[in-house]
Scaffold this motif. Structure first.
Motif, PDB file in Angstrom:
ATOM      1  N   ILE B 256       0.847  -1.196   0.000  1.00  0.00           N
ATOM      2  CA  ILE B 256       0.000   0.000   0.000  1.00  0.00           C
ATOM      3  C   ILE B 256       0.884   1.248   0.000  1.00  0.00           C
ATOM      4  CG2 ILE B 256      -1.723   1.317   1.300  1.00  0.00           C
ATOM      5  CD1 ILE B 256      -2.581  -1.407   2.563  1.00  0.00           C
ATOM      6  N   GLY B 257       0.740   2.050  -1.011  1.00  0.00           N
ATOM      7  CA  GLY B 257       1.352   3.381  -0.973  1.00  0.00           C
ATOM      8  C   GLY B 257       2.750   3.524  -1.533  1.00  0.00           C
ATOM      9  N   GLY B 258       3.419   2.434  -1.845  1.00  0.00           N
ATOM     10  CA  GLY B 258       4.795   2.518  -2.322  1.00  0.00           C
ATOM     11  C   GLY B 258       4.895   2.355  -3.833  1.00  0.00           C
ATOM     12  N   LEU B 259       5.926   1.621  -4.248  1.00  0.00           N
ATOM     13  CA  LEU B 259       6.167   1.420  -5.678  1.00  0.00           C
ATOM     14  C   LEU B 259       4.975   0.770  -6.374  1.00  0.00           C
ATOM     15  CD1 LEU B 259       8.160   1.353  -8.124  1.00  0.00           C
ATOM     16  CD2 LEU B 259       8.883  -0.902  -7.298  1.00  0.00           C
ATOM     17  N   GLY B 260       4.418  -0.278  -5.721  1.00  0.00           N
ATOM     18  CA  GLY B 260       3.287  -0.990  -6.337  1.00  0.00           C
ATOM     19  C   GLY B 260       2.121  -0.064  -6.585  1.00  0.00           C
ATOM     20  N   SER B 261       1.857   0.792  -5.638  1.00  0.00           N
ATOM     21  CA  SER B 261       0.769   1.756  -5.800  1.00  0.00           C
ATOM     22  C   SER B 261       1.096   2.755  -6.901  1.00  0.00           C
ATOM     23  CB  SER B 261       0.525   2.509  -4.488  1.00  0.00           C
ATOM     24  OG  SER B 261      -0.010   1.653  -3.522  1.00  0.00           O
ATOM     25  N   ALA B 262       2.317   3.263  -6.869  1.00  0.00           N
ATOM     26  CA  ALA B 262       2.700   4.284  -7.849  1.00  0.00           C
ATOM     27  C   ALA B 262       2.578   3.746  -9.278  1.00  0.00           C
ATOM     28  CB  ALA B 262       4.125   4.764  -7.570  1.00  0.00           C
ATOM     29  N   VAL B 263       3.045   2.517  -9.467  1.00  0.00           N
ATOM     30  CA  VAL B 263       2.967   1.906 -10.801  1.00  0.00           C
ATOM     31  C   VAL B 263       1.499   1.663 -11.174  1.00  0.00           C
ATOM     32  CG1 VAL B 263       3.465  -0.219 -12.097  1.00  0.00           C
ATOM     33  CG2 VAL B 263       5.270   0.881 -10.747  1.00  0.00           C
ATOM     34  N   SER B 264       0.723   1.153 -10.200  1.00  0.00           N
ATOM     35  CA  SER B 264      -0.689   0.867 -10.477  1.00  0.00           C
ATOM     36  C   SER B 264      -1.457   2.131 -10.845  1.00  0.00           C
ATOM     37  CB  SER B 264      -1.337   0.211  -9.259  1.00  0.00           C
ATOM     38  OG  SER B 264      -0.692  -1.002  -8.962  1.00  0.00           O
ATOM     39  N   GLU B 265      -1.101   3.242 -10.218  1.00  0.00           N
ATOM     40  CA  GLU B 265      -1.769   4.505 -10.523  1.00  0.00           C
ATOM     41  C   GLU B 265      -1.531   4.898 -11.981  1.00  0.00           C
ATOM     42  OE1 GLU B 265       0.042   6.944  -7.489  1.00  0.00           O
ATOM     43  OE2 GLU B 265      -1.000   5.813  -5.913  1.00  0.00           O
ATOM     44  N   VAL B 266      -0.289   4.752 -12.412  1.00  0.00           N
ATOM     45  CA  VAL B 266       0.044   5.098 -13.799  1.00  0.00           C
ATOM     46  C   VAL B 266      -0.671   4.160 -14.761  1.00  0.00           C
ATOM     47  CG1 VAL B 266       1.904   5.191 -15.507  1.00  0.00           C
ATOM     48  CG2 VAL B 266       2.302   6.048 -13.182  1.00  0.00           C
ATOM     49  N   VAL B 267      -0.571   2.875 -14.469  1.00  0.00           N
ATOM     50  CA  VAL B 267      -1.140   1.866 -15.363  1.00  0.00           C
ATOM     51  C   VAL B 267      -2.661   2.003 -15.420  1.00  0.00           C
ATOM     52  CG1 VAL B 267      -1.475  -0.621 -15.653  1.00  0.00           C
ATOM     53  CG2 VAL B 267       0.775   0.268 -15.058  1.00  0.00           C
ATOM     54  N   GLY B 268      -3.274   2.183 -14.250  1.00  0.00           N
ATOM     55  CA  GLY B 268      -4.729   2.295 -14.197  1.00  0.00           C
ATOM     56  C   GLY B 268      -5.256   3.457 -15.012  1.00  0.00           C
ATOM     57  N   GLU B 269      -4.525   4.539 -15.011  1.00  0.00           N
ATOM     58  CA  GLU B 269      -4.988   5.723 -15.740  1.00  0.00           C
ATOM     59  C   GLU B 269      -4.622   5.703 -17.220  1.00  0.00           C
ATOM     60  OE1 GLU B 269      -5.257   9.222 -12.338  1.00  0.00           O
ATOM     61  OE2 GLU B 269      -3.618   9.280 -13.780  1.00  0.00           O
ATOM     62  N   MET B 270      -3.488   5.090 -17.540  1.00  0.00           N
ATOM     63  CA  MET B 270      -2.952   5.295 -18.883  1.00  0.00           C
ATOM     64  C   MET B 270      -2.930   4.072 -19.773  1.00  0.00           C
ATOM     65  SD  MET B 270       0.000   8.017 -17.912  1.00  0.00           S
ATOM     66  CE  MET B 270       0.239   8.521 -19.613  1.00  0.00           C
ATOM     67  N   CYS B 271      -2.834   2.893 -19.201  1.00  0.00           N
ATOM     68  CA  CYS B 271      -2.671   1.718 -20.046  1.00  0.00           C
ATOM     69  C   CYS B 271      -2.974   0.466 -19.233  1.00  0.00           C
ATOM     70  CB  CYS B 271      -1.241   1.657 -20.590  1.00  0.00           C
ATOM     71  SG  CYS B 271      -0.007   1.941 -19.311  1.00  0.00           S
ATOM     72  N   PRO B 272      -4.226   0.237 -18.884  1.00  0.00           N
ATOM     73  CA  PRO B 272      -4.547  -0.881 -17.980  1.00  0.00           C
ATOM     74  C   PRO B 272      -4.036  -2.239 -18.480  1.00  0.00           C
ATOM     75  CG  PRO B 272      -6.460   0.528 -18.319  1.00  0.00           C
ATOM     76  CD  PRO B 272      -5.422   0.972 -19.305  1.00  0.00           C
ATOM     77  N   VAL B 273      -3.180  -2.834 -17.655  1.00  0.00           N
ATOM     78  CA  VAL B 273      -2.694  -4.202 -17.893  1.00  0.00           C
ATOM     79  C   VAL B 273      -2.622  -4.854 -16.521  1.00  0.00           C
ATOM     80  CG1 VAL B 273      -1.311  -3.592 -19.940  1.00  0.00           C
ATOM     81  CG2 VAL B 273      -0.246  -3.571 -17.661  1.00  0.00           C
ATOM     82  N   PRO B 274      -2.557  -6.186 -16.443  1.00  0.00           N
ATOM     83  CA  PRO B 274      -2.455  -6.820 -15.121  1.00  0.00           C
ATOM     84  C   PRO B 274      -1.190  -6.383 -14.376  1.00  0.00           C
ATOM     85  CG  PRO B 274      -2.985  -8.441 -16.808  1.00  0.00           C
ATOM     86  CD  PRO B 274      -2.640  -7.166 -17.529  1.00  0.00           C
ATOM     87  N   VAL B 275      -1.361  -6.072 -13.091  1.00  0.00           N
ATOM     88  CA  VAL B 275      -0.227  -5.739 -12.218  1.00  0.00           C
ATOM     89  C   VAL B 275      -0.293  -6.644 -10.997  1.00  0.00           C
ATOM     90  CG1 VAL B 275       0.881  -3.961 -10.806  1.00  0.00           C
ATOM     91  CG2 VAL B 275      -0.278  -3.300 -12.935  1.00  0.00           C
ATOM     92  N   GLU B 276       0.796  -7.302 -10.688  1.00  0.00           N
ATOM     93  CA  GLU B 276       0.895  -8.086  -9.456  1.00  0.00           C
ATOM     94  C   GLU B 276       1.903  -7.390  -8.555  1.00  0.00           C
ATOM     95  OE1 GLU B 276      -0.520 -11.133  -8.466  1.00  0.00           O
ATOM     96  OE2 GLU B 276      -1.873 -11.121 -10.208  1.00  0.00           O
ATOM     97  N   ARG B 277       1.532  -7.187  -7.311  1.00  0.00           N
ATOM     98  CA  ARG B 277       2.413  -6.459  -6.392  1.00  0.00           C
ATOM     99  C   ARG B 277       3.084  -7.408  -5.394  1.00  0.00           C
ATOM    100  NH1 ARG B 277      -1.597  -2.695  -3.586  1.00  0.00           N
ATOM    101  NH2 ARG B 277      -2.914  -4.487  -4.046  1.00  0.00           N
TER     102      ARG B 277
END
Lengths: 279, 317
Positions: B256-277
């Protein structure tokens, strides 16, 4: 200090009080009580003691002032306006959207504000940093701070007070605005803070105790602090919260609310009458 | 010998870098809160005693003092364990370094659970989240000694507050001397097409190990080192998402809140693909050796491999 000079400074202090009342009234919110209690200290510092130049607010050798009790922002802004850092007309934009005059002072927006404050207890640490930097660079800079008595319930004040003494910061001077009140009531009722002089002395400070509305006493304290080597000076400034506006004086409720238009008129009338008597 | 990578703790590299920085920049000052032997600022203290300030056990005061020094033109590196630098002094960092946009550099050592035996009280798994949310704060989690040294120099050149998180345990050197760290720029450490593992800090070497294992399974994994968590390299994340279609993030921090979140925020807004944290899953740590803890909290190369397989599967469905 000549009588004439003392009178001139008293007039400035009254003008600062006028601006405090007017700006808080225009804002519809703010902290009049603790702003009015520090007006005389601010006046003495900015118009008699500190080596500053409002035309060159970032002059490296300047003295620094930190308003640790940041809710007294209206008094600081009024002082900076009197000293020429910001236009006086701007004071009524206090707390309004888009104004530089944020509810609590922001150093990135207002020339002359040396440290953003508002979250209590932090100004003395920052002032220590400035005093240490001045010593590292062999600058003549002196650093002045106003802390509150309620604020002194914050643990960081005491962490910082240990640092000031440990680092022998004799270029640092602190005024404790000892007005005895805080938001929830008297200091004694909320969390008693009796005999601050003994407490600060026990921490190793050079301590003075004065009437915080006596401009000559404030000036003399600054001179004594300047002459004191090897340790910092703390002045227990006995003040009246709401000083200068009789219906606000020593009333807890005036910590953080704006007067109505009618109340403001009464306050202004009183301050102007005192001002007239100083002419 | 050549096969065994040299291991150095990033905190040790931080301490060394400060000395080198202090030699070339007289405005650099270092503060510590009674942990100089652990944060490794003791070397700076020895070399430049007049520019070193042990503030005692008073992190809040240390951050405030650093702010005052920065307001007077100094470049303070305020050092403590990550848990105290970010948590204990959060409001001071927020109000002064952050809100005042001051040139305060926070050297936060002992990040994450590899602190080990000291236990949960000292294992910072929230610090990146806390620092990332402060407007204008730059957050860097270097992966090895080489990158740490460069991050320290980059932080000193950067105008504004910077949080550098280092670790207690020795980690393999991944980068060679020719590596150029730049704030806000990810580095592709290993090329691949099927999935991208985006890692920071100690998780970079585990991710490279995972990529090797995946390679043996016929999976081509790209490894991206995301040392700057903020500002995150949006372009690199989008490119990885578009080109490989599946992402894994790997960090020694809460998910919560670190790299995984930061990457998910970008991906969710710009190019949704599966993300595993991969990260600590919303629990506190405990005492144990670093290796034991990395296994208990599923932060090993094998965990990354499994996450990569899951991400690829989700991409295919």
């Amino acid at each position: 200090m000549t009588q004439e000079e003392a009178k001139k400074l008293q007039r400035i202090a009254q003008n600062i009080r006028l601006s405090v009342v007017k700006s808080i009234t225009a804002a519809g919110s703010g902290h009049p009580g603790g702003s009015l209690s520090v007006a005389d200290i601010l006046t003495t510092l900015y118009f008699k003691v500190m080596r500053i130049d409002s035309k060159d607010p970032t002059w490296p050798d300047r003295d620094r002032f930190v308003m640790s009790k940041g809710h007294a922002a209206p008094a600081l802004y009024a002082t900076l306006a009197e000293a020429g850092y910001i236009p006086k007309e701007e004071l009524i934009t206090l707390r309004k959207l888009g104004s530089r005059l944020q509810g609590h002072p922001s150093m990135r927006q207002v020339p002359g504000v040396e440290m953003s404050t508002g979250s209590l207890g932090q100004g003395l640490s920052a002032a220590n940093g400035m005093a240490i930097a001045a010593k590292l660079d062999n600058r003549p800079t002196r650093v002045y701070v106003i802390i509150g008595d309620g604020e002194s319930q914050e643990g960081q004040i005491w962490e910082a007070s240990m640092t000031s003494v440990h680092r022998k910061l004799d270029n640092l001077m602190v005024f404790l605005d000892y007005n005895g009140l805080q938001i929830d009531g008297t200091i004694v009722d909320v969390k008693s803070f009796t005999n601050p002089a003994a407490r600060w002395e026990a921490f190793g400070w050079h301590v003075l105790e004065i009437d915080g509305h006596d401009i000559e006493a404030i000036y003399d304290a600054c001179e004594e602090a300047r002459a004191t080597k090897g340790r910092p000076t703390l002045v227990v400034a006995h003040t009246v919260k709401g000083k200068g506006v009789p219906f606000m004086e020593n009333i807890v409720d005036w910590h953080g609310k704006a007067p109505s238009g009618e109340q403001a008129e009464e306050a202004i009338g009183h301050i102007e009458a005192v001002l007239g008597s100083l002419m | 010998m050549a096969d065994v990578p040299q291991k150095i703790a990033t905190r040790a590299a931080y301490g060394k870098a400060l000395v080198r920085l202090g030699e070339i920049n007289r405005d650099v000052v270092v503060l510590d809160a009674d942990l100089s032997k652990s944060t490794r600022t003791d070397a700076f203290a020895k070399k430049f005693p007049e520019r070193f300030f042990d503030m005692g056990i008073a992190e809040a005061d240390m951050m405030g003092t650093a702010a005052g020094l920065a307001a007077s033109g100094k470049i303070p590196f305020a050092s403590s364990f990550a848990i105290f630098a970010s948590g204990r002094a959060y409001d001071q960092v927020r109000q002064t370094a952050g809100y005042c946009r001051l040139n305060v550099k926070i050297g936060a050592s002992h990040g994450g659970i590899t602190v080990g035996e000291d236990g949960a009280s000292h294992q910072s798994i929230e610090d990146v989240a806390l620092m990332r949310v402060i407007p204008g704060m730059t957050v860097i989690v270097p992966a090895d000694a080489i990158e740490t040294e460069q991050a320290v120099f980059a932080a000193a050149r950067h105008e504004g507050p910077v949080y550098i998180r280092t670790g207690r345990s020795a980690v393999p050197i991944v980068f060679d001397e020719g590596y150029k760290f730049e704030i806000g720029k990810a580095a592709t450490v290993c090329e691949g097409n099927d999935v991208t593992i985006i890692a920071c800090g100690v998780m970079l070497s585990a991710s490279l190990e995972a990529a090797d294992i995946l390679c043996g399974q016929g999976v081509s994994a790209r490894v991206l080192n995301m040392a700057t968590i903020k500002p995150i390299d949006v372009e690199a994340v989008v490119k990885a998402a578009e080109e490989t279609g599946a992402l894994v993030t790997a960090e020694e921090h809460s998910i919560i809140g670190g790299l995984g979140s930061a990457v998910s925020e970008v991906v969710g807004e710009m190019c949704p693909v599966p993300v595993e944290r991969i990260g600590v899953r919303d629990v506190f740590g405990q005492s144990g050796t670093p290796d034991e803890l990395m296994k208990v909290y599923s932060l090993t190369a094998d965990d990354i491999v499994r996450a990569a397989v899951r991400a690829i599967e989700r991409n295919g469905t």
